[in-house]
Design a protein around this motif. Structure first.
Motif, PDB file in Angstrom:
ATOM      1  N   UNK C  18      33.133  36.034  39.888  1.00 25.18           N
ATOM      2  CA  UNK C  18      33.056  37.361  39.280  1.00 25.18           C
ATOM      3  C   UNK C  18      33.131  37.284  37.754  1.00 25.18           C
ATOM      4  N   UNK C  19      33.971  36.387  37.257  1.00 27.13           N
ATOM      5  CA  UNK C  19      34.037  36.160  35.802  1.00 27.13           C
ATOM      6  C   UNK C  19      32.668  35.769  35.254  1.00 27.13           C
ATOM      7  N   UNK C  20      32.029  34.814  35.934  1.00 32.08           N
ATOM      8  CA  UNK C  20      30.718  34.342  35.450  1.00 32.08           C
ATOM      9  C   UNK C  20      29.690  35.467  35.495  1.00 32.08           C
ATOM     10  N   UNK C  21      29.777  36.285  36.538  1.00 29.39           N
ATOM     11  CA  UNK C  21      28.823  37.387  36.647  1.00 29.39           C
ATOM     12  C   UNK C  21      29.037  38.422  35.544  1.00 29.39           C
ATOM     13  N   UNK C  22      30.291  38.720  35.251  1.00 32.83           N
ATOM     14  CA  UNK C  22      30.568  39.683  34.172  1.00 32.83           C
ATOM     15  C   UNK C  22      30.053  39.146  32.836  1.00 32.83           C
ATOM     16  N   UNK C  23      30.292  37.864  32.582  1.00 35.07           N
ATOM     17  CA  UNK C  23      29.775  37.228  31.356  1.00 35.07           C
ATOM     18  C   UNK C  23      28.253  37.294  31.322  1.00 35.07           C
ATOM     19  N   UNK C  24      27.623  36.988  32.446  1.00 30.69           N
ATOM     20  CA  UNK C  24      26.159  37.005  32.548  1.00 30.69           C
ATOM     21  C   UNK C  24      25.606  38.378  32.175  1.00 30.69           C
ATOM     22  N   UNK C  25      26.181  39.426  32.738  1.00 26.60           N
ATOM     23  CA  UNK C  25      25.659  40.778  32.484  1.00 26.60           C
ATOM     24  C   UNK C  25      25.885  41.215  31.035  1.00 26.60           C
ATOM     25  N   UNK C  26      27.039  40.852  30.493  1.00 29.28           N
ATOM     26  CA  UNK C  26      27.291  41.182  29.087  1.00 29.28           C
ATOM     27  C   UNK C  26      26.323  40.472  28.151  1.00 29.28           C
ATOM     28  N   UNK C  27      26.064  39.210  28.462  1.00 29.29           N
ATOM     29  CA  UNK C  27      25.193  38.405  27.601  1.00 29.29           C
ATOM     30  C   UNK C  27      23.751  38.903  27.632  1.00 29.29           C
ATOM     31  N   UNK C  28      23.260  39.240  28.819  1.00 28.26           N
ATOM     32  CA  UNK C  28      21.905  39.797  28.924  1.00 28.26           C
ATOM     33  C   UNK C  28      21.781  41.009  27.999  1.00 28.26           C
ATOM     34  N   UNK C  29      22.789  41.857  28.052  1.00 25.81           N
ATOM     35  CA  UNK C  29      22.716  43.119  27.312  1.00 25.81           C
ATOM     36  C   UNK C  29      22.753  42.877  25.805  1.00 25.81           C
ATOM     37  N   UNK C  30      23.585  41.931  25.348  1.00 26.94           N
ATOM     38  CA  UNK C  30      23.577  41.608  23.907  1.00 26.94           C
ATOM     39  C   UNK C  30      22.205  41.107  23.470  1.00 26.94           C
ATOM     40  N   UNK C  31      21.644  40.184  24.226  1.00 28.12           N
ATOM     41  CA  UNK C  31      20.323  39.645  23.873  1.00 28.12           C
ATOM     42  C   UNK C  31      19.258  40.723  23.883  1.00 28.12           C
ATOM     43  N   UNK C  32      19.331  41.592  24.873  1.00 27.27           N
ATOM     44  CA  UNK C  32      18.360  42.681  25.012  1.00 27.27           C
ATOM     45  C   UNK C  32      18.422  43.639  23.834  1.00 27.27           C
ATOM     46  N   UNK C  33      19.627  44.080  23.494  1.00 27.76           N
ATOM     47  CA  UNK C  33      19.771  45.080  22.428  1.00 27.76           C
ATOM     48  C   UNK C  33      19.308  44.516  21.094  1.00 27.76           C
ATOM     49  N   UNK C  34      19.729  43.288  20.813  1.00 28.46           N
ATOM     50  CA  UNK C  34      19.366  42.683  19.523  1.00 28.46           C
ATOM     51  C   UNK C  34      17.850  42.643  19.364  1.00 28.46           C
ATOM     52  N   UNK C  35      17.154  42.150  20.374  1.00 30.40           N
ATOM     53  CA  UNK C  35      15.715  41.953  20.228  1.00 30.40           C
ATOM     54  C   UNK C  35      14.917  43.229  20.460  1.00 30.40           C
ATOM     55  N   UNK C  36      15.495  44.220  21.137  1.00 29.97           N
ATOM     56  CA  UNK C  36      14.819  45.514  21.262  1.00 29.97           C
ATOM     57  C   UNK C  36      14.791  46.226  19.913  1.00 29.97           C
ATOM     58  N   UNK C  37      15.893  46.198  19.195  1.00 29.65           N
ATOM     59  CA  UNK C  37      16.024  47.074  18.033  1.00 29.65           C
ATOM     60  C   UNK C  37      15.811  46.378  16.683  1.00 29.65           C
TER      61      UNK C  37
END
Lengths: 125, 125, 125, 125
Positions: C18-37
């Motif tokens: 569950x820890x790894x999954x939470x990290x995974x989802x947070x990381x996707x979102x950081x990468x997504x936001x940075x490159x979207x905007x």
């Protein structure tokens, strides 16, 4: 692309000239490319140039495209030292044709303006 | 990239494991690539795949990348009939390595979920 | 979002914690936001912060988001003097939760690294 | 923005008319906005509309902007069921002014063309 049978033309102001339409299509494409690719991590300038050029040529009425991704200096050899495509690293020249008109438009970083200027280089027809 | 001397590591929670870090780096890159390239007009799938792959490999700790842009059917032959990269047209597999750990992460459109799912395919170490 | 019934979990390596999954989802979102905007022309920092925050909260398993767009100095008063969102103008803190685990991840420009670093600030569970 | 003292004008073809320049600036901005924001996860249409509008008004010579993000139906209540901004969800009307000329340009998804068409709605001057 043949512009004789343009199913989109009826949505335009009927007084739009072919020159204006060619300018319009070239300008859309410059704005699109800049904002699509800004921020892309760069490892291989040629691969990125190729993708930007092909994307340009997919746009309606774009007849030719020249793209240059300017190499940026790597400062140090850390995992974090790669460049991201930024305003002073991209040069694009496009030719848009609409019926008898031809617009050459360009993106280039202008040091005097500290700005990636998009401008109309030449219009014919 | 050598992860033995990582000048960024001191910013991380000191309990972060190498497995977690590899997952973190792979996930950032999947999110980044998806949102960087979504909406790109597509004329040449291979050129776009090449640029996405090179961009992936620029990211820290990404050791290998496979990218597929899935061909979309052109409906008609008008200037407006080109595809733009959309959620069901992109498949990416990345391997991220951090010290002894290795994470294989993937993006694939899952029809059952109607969603471009990013998931951890395998972690080692 | 309830993570008890996750229709996506079967696509993940079954050893993912569950820890790894939470990290995974947070990381996707950081990468997504940075490159979207990245590259967005900025006139109103608050409006852009609001849109980035709402976009963050749309991502799966993101429970809270703090976003700061750092004001950039206008050099002169010309039509070309507006800033575009760049690597040192964006700070994001996200909390991702997956079942019992909670990951706080962050994006901040680190002057020492000359890099917009994404890192795991704290993991629990 | 005052267009009387435009430090960029000397880079343009000297035969460019004010009408053509207004069209050019409006078109750049439509192309830019579409490709900047396509793919953004949407949770709050109003917040995204606000950010797109402010970004439009940062561009040179854009005098007014109307933006609509069209609500998309959520299919199910899973963590994966949020919409991403796609070609048929965005409508923009811009007015660009350059000296005596004024161009109203628009982006709207045209069902007949299955295409997010950008067109010149009206030009004056």
């Amino acid at each position: 692309m043949n512009s004789e049978n343009d199913p989109g033309s009826k949505y335009f102001d009927s007084e739009t000239t072919d020159r204006e339409r060619a300018i319009f299509e070239g300008a859309i494409t410059l704005g699109a490319l800049y904002h699509q690719f800004m921020g892309t991590p760069v490892r291989n300038e040629k691969a990125l140039e190729g993708a930007i050029k092909e994307s340009a040529l997919a746009h309606p009425y774009i007849e030719s495209a020249k793209v240059q991704v300017i190499k940026s200096e790597k400062k140090e050899n850390t995992p974090y030292s790669y460049p991201e495509l930024s305003e002073n690293m991209l040069e694009i020249t496009l030719v848009a044709e609409y019926r008898s008109a031809r617009a050459e438009v360009e993106l280039r970083y202008i040091r005097e303006l500290e700005y990636p200027l998009m401008y109309i280089k030449q219009v014919q027809g």
